[in-house]
Motif scaffolding. Structure first.
Motif, mmCIF file in Angstrom:
data_model
loop_
_atom_site.group_PDB
_atom_site.id
_atom_site.type_symbol
_atom_site.label_atom_id
_atom_site.label_comp_id
_atom_site.label_asym_id
_atom_site.label_seq_id
_atom_site.Cartn_x
_atom_site.Cartn_y
_atom_site.Cartn_z
ATOM 1 N N LEU A 282 5.272 -11.321 -3.080
ATOM 2 C CA LEU A 282 5.377 -10.064 -3.818
ATOM 3 C C LEU A 282 6.842 -9.647 -3.933
ATOM 4 C CD1 LEU A 282 2.275 -8.149 -2.440
ATOM 5 C CD2 LEU A 282 2.574 -9.163 -4.711
ATOM 6 N N ASP A 283 7.144 -8.823 -4.930
ATOM 7 C CA ASP A 283 8.529 -8.529 -5.279
ATOM 8 C C ASP A 283 9.086 -7.278 -4.622
ATOM 9 O OD1 ASP A 283 8.975 -10.640 -7.419
ATOM 10 O OD2 ASP A 283 7.200 -9.630 -8.209
ATOM 11 N N VAL A 284 8.227 -6.318 -4.298
ATOM 12 C CA VAL A 284 8.742 -5.027 -3.848
ATOM 13 C C VAL A 284 7.700 -4.322 -2.991
ATOM 14 C CG1 VAL A 284 7.947 -3.931 -5.993
ATOM 15 C CG2 VAL A 284 9.771 -2.840 -4.655
ATOM 16 N N TYR A 285 8.182 -3.538 -2.034
ATOM 17 C CA TYR A 285 7.314 -2.703 -1.193
ATOM 18 C C TYR A 285 7.960 -1.332 -1.120
ATOM 19 C CZ TYR A 285 4.193 -1.436 2.693
ATOM 20 O OH TYR A 285 3.233 -0.841 3.496
ATOM 21 N N GLY A 286 7.187 -0.284 -1.453
ATOM 22 C CA GLY A 286 7.720 1.067 -1.464
ATOM 23 C C GLY A 286 6.949 2.010 -0.576
ATOM 24 N N ILE A 287 7.668 2.906 0.107
ATOM 25 C CA ILE A 287 7.054 3.895 0.995
ATOM 26 C C ILE A 287 7.430 5.286 0.518
ATOM 27 C CG2 ILE A 287 6.967 4.817 3.338
ATOM 28 C CD1 ILE A 287 7.589 2.031 4.371
ATOM 29 N N GLY A 288 6.410 6.129 0.333
ATOM 30 C CA GLY A 288 6.638 7.505 -0.104
ATOM 31 C C GLY A 288 6.879 8.432 1.062
ATOM 32 N N GLU A 289 7.755 9.415 0.841
ATOM 33 C CA GLU A 289 8.100 10.408 1.864
ATOM 34 C C GLU A 289 7.155 11.602 1.799
ATOM 35 O OE1 GLU A 289 11.556 13.774 2.626
ATOM 36 O OE2 GLU A 289 11.954 12.142 1.235
ATOM 37 N N HIS A 290 6.544 11.932 2.929
ATOM 38 C CA HIS A 290 5.707 13.122 3.046
ATOM 39 C C HIS A 290 5.911 13.734 4.423
ATOM 40 C CE1 HIS A 290 3.695 10.960 -0.233
ATOM 41 N NE2 HIS A 290 3.300 12.142 -0.650
ATOM 42 N N HIS A 291 5.654 15.021 4.531
ATOM 43 C CA HIS A 291 5.861 15.730 5.785
ATOM 44 C C HIS A 291 4.616 16.542 6.126
ATOM 45 C CE1 HIS A 291 10.237 14.821 5.844
ATOM 46 N NE2 HIS A 291 10.072 14.819 4.536
ATOM 47 N N ARG A 292 3.532 15.830 6.403
ATOM 48 C CA ARG A 292 2.271 16.471 6.748
ATOM 49 C C ARG A 292 1.471 15.521 7.625
ATOM 50 N NH1 ARG A 292 -0.777 17.941 1.541
ATOM 51 N NH2 ARG A 292 -2.671 17.360 2.663
ATOM 52 N N ALA A 293 0.445 16.043 8.286
ATOM 53 C CA ALA A 293 -0.244 15.293 9.333
ATOM 54 C C ALA A 293 -0.983 14.068 8.821
ATOM 55 C CB ALA A 293 -1.230 16.214 10.062
ATOM 56 N N ASP A 294 -1.414 14.068 7.551
ATOM 57 C CA ASP A 294 -2.216 12.941 7.077
ATOM 58 C C ASP A 294 -1.386 11.786 6.518
ATOM 59 O OD1 ASP A 294 -1.523 14.717 5.085
ATOM 60 O OD2 ASP A 294 -3.482 14.789 4.123
ATOM 61 N N TYR A 295 -0.057 11.846 6.691
ATOM 62 C CA TYR A 295 0.819 10.737 6.305
ATOM 63 C C TYR A 295 1.840 10.506 7.413
ATOM 64 C CZ TYR A 295 -1.032 11.789 1.641
ATOM 65 O OH TYR A 295 -1.854 12.024 0.573
ATOM 66 N N ALA A 296 2.246 9.249 7.598
ATOM 67 C CA ALA A 296 3.226 8.924 8.640
ATOM 68 C C ALA A 296 4.601 8.621 8.063
ATOM 69 C CB ALA A 296 2.733 7.720 9.458
ATOM 70 N N GLY A 297 4.757 8.748 6.747
ATOM 71 C CA GLY A 297 5.984 8.303 6.102
ATOM 72 C C GLY A 297 7.032 9.382 5.942
ATOM 73 N N THR A 298 7.478 9.994 7.029
ATOM 74 C CA THR A 298 8.536 11.000 6.911
ATOM 75 C C THR A 298 9.915 10.372 6.773
ATOM 76 O OG1 THR A 298 8.780 11.146 9.310
ATOM 77 C CG2 THR A 298 7.238 12.684 8.275
#
Length: 343
Positions: free
Chosen positions: A42-58
């Motif tokens: 695969l060519d790319v992997y992206g992680i989104g930024e969120h600041h809430r309990a149901d996501y770990a991607g801060t």
């Protein structure tokens, strides 16, 4: 055409057992996903930024950096960085550091954010929502353009001929504009000559054609060659050995998460009927066996002329082994089918 994965590092309770998903476990699983995505081509992997309990991607850059030394070719991007509530100096420093660790594979996807938790968390006023993004994007682009920066704005202290380090391996460090379908965002990206990524999570993807045209027209008027600008889309989806398996595996977690968001935003209840309609050939869900998903991506390319496609896996919490299998199928089955069809 580039094909990859996007995620918000969902850490919602298991839709079947109700057990919470540990943030630390989700972060470790993400690194494993990136390594596998690289291995299967695969060519790319992206992680989104969120600041809430149901996501770990801060902190997407930290997670991507953890995988950078374990991978060889896959590009590593935020999807998105909520630039309005961050500091462009730190954003550049984090991703130029990632660029060095990965030897030139880092990207920034900058957006205003569809979630607003980061604004009060970092002390910003939502009334300045648009103005913050415009000003901070201006600073970020100035930083990537020049080692020494002189800049002045309204919402951040001025910078007077100061250096920002480390400098990125790529010159310049790629910056994308992310949009959920806002015409002003398409025009802004076109005027600046920046690549754009559209989040298509409902309706029919072909309906985004006017926005693509608006983007290209704005770019041409500003003196940029539209044929040299990249266009990406990001859509929810899942792949299994059969279409029935994919749908049955993906629906419970999707329904659970969409129900949470629906309560927050006043959306109607998310039903299996709505889910099945969205995974039809012209719908926005890319759920099915490899052949079906590949056919949908080829149709997307024909309708919008996209250069990059992100499959957002997963929506809500799913078994890690099933997510890994979906990534494997995307790389080993779907991507070759798409490239063969486009060739």
């Amino acid at each position: 055409m580039e094909i990859g994965i996007s995620t918000f590092l969902e850490a919602t309770p298991d839709p079947v057992t109700g057990q919470p998903y540990n943030h630390a476990e989700r972060l470790r699983n993400a690194v494993e996903e990136i390594v596998l995505a690289d291995q299967v081509g695969l060519d790319v992997y992206g992680i989104g930024e969120h600041h809430r309990a149901d996501y770990a991607g801060t902190a997407p850059a930290v997670v991507l950096a953890a995988a950078a030394g374990l991978t060889k070719r896959i590009r590593l991007t935020s999807a998105v960085t909520v630039l309005s509530s961050d500091d462009p100096v730190r954003v550049y420093e984090s991703f130029s550091t990632l660029d060095g660790i990965s030897n030139g594979r880092a990207e920034i996807m900058a957006g205003r954010g569809s979630f607003i938790e980061s604004f009060p968390l970092f002390g910003y006023d939502l009334q300045d929502y648009d103005e913050l993004f415009e000003e901070k994007l201006d600073l970020l682009l100035a930083i990537r353009q020049s080692e020494k920066v002189t800049w002045q704005g309204k919402h951040r202290p001025a910078i007077h001929n100061l250096g920002v380090y480390p400098r990125s391996v790529q010159d310049p460090l790629p910056v994308w504009i992310a949009s959920g379908g806002n015409p002003e965002s398409a025009i802004r990206a076109g005027v600046l000559g920046l690549p754009i990524a559209f989040a298509i999570i409902g309706g029919m993807p072909e309906k985004f054609a006017p926005l693509v045209n608006l983007y290209k027209q704005a770019a041409a008027r500003a003196g940029h060659d539209p044929s040299k600008l990249q266009i990406a889309t990001h859509s929810h989806g899942f792949i299994a050995d059969t279409t029935e398996q994919a749908a049955d595996l993906f629906f419970p977690s999707t329904q659970a998460q969409m129900t949470v968001l629906g309560r927050e935003r006043g959306w109607p209840a998310y039903t299996r009927e709505a889910f099945d309609a969205a995974r039809s050939m012209r719908g926005a869900l890319y759920v099915g066996d490899p052949e079906y998903v590949a056919e949908k991506i080829v149709l997307l390319r024909q309708n919008l002329g996209v250069d990059r496609f992100f499959l957002h896996v997963n929506v809500g919490t799913m078994p890690h082994k099933e997510v890994l299998h979906a990534i494997e199928l995307l790389g080993t089955k779907v991507a070759p089918l798409v490239r063969k069809a486009l060739a």
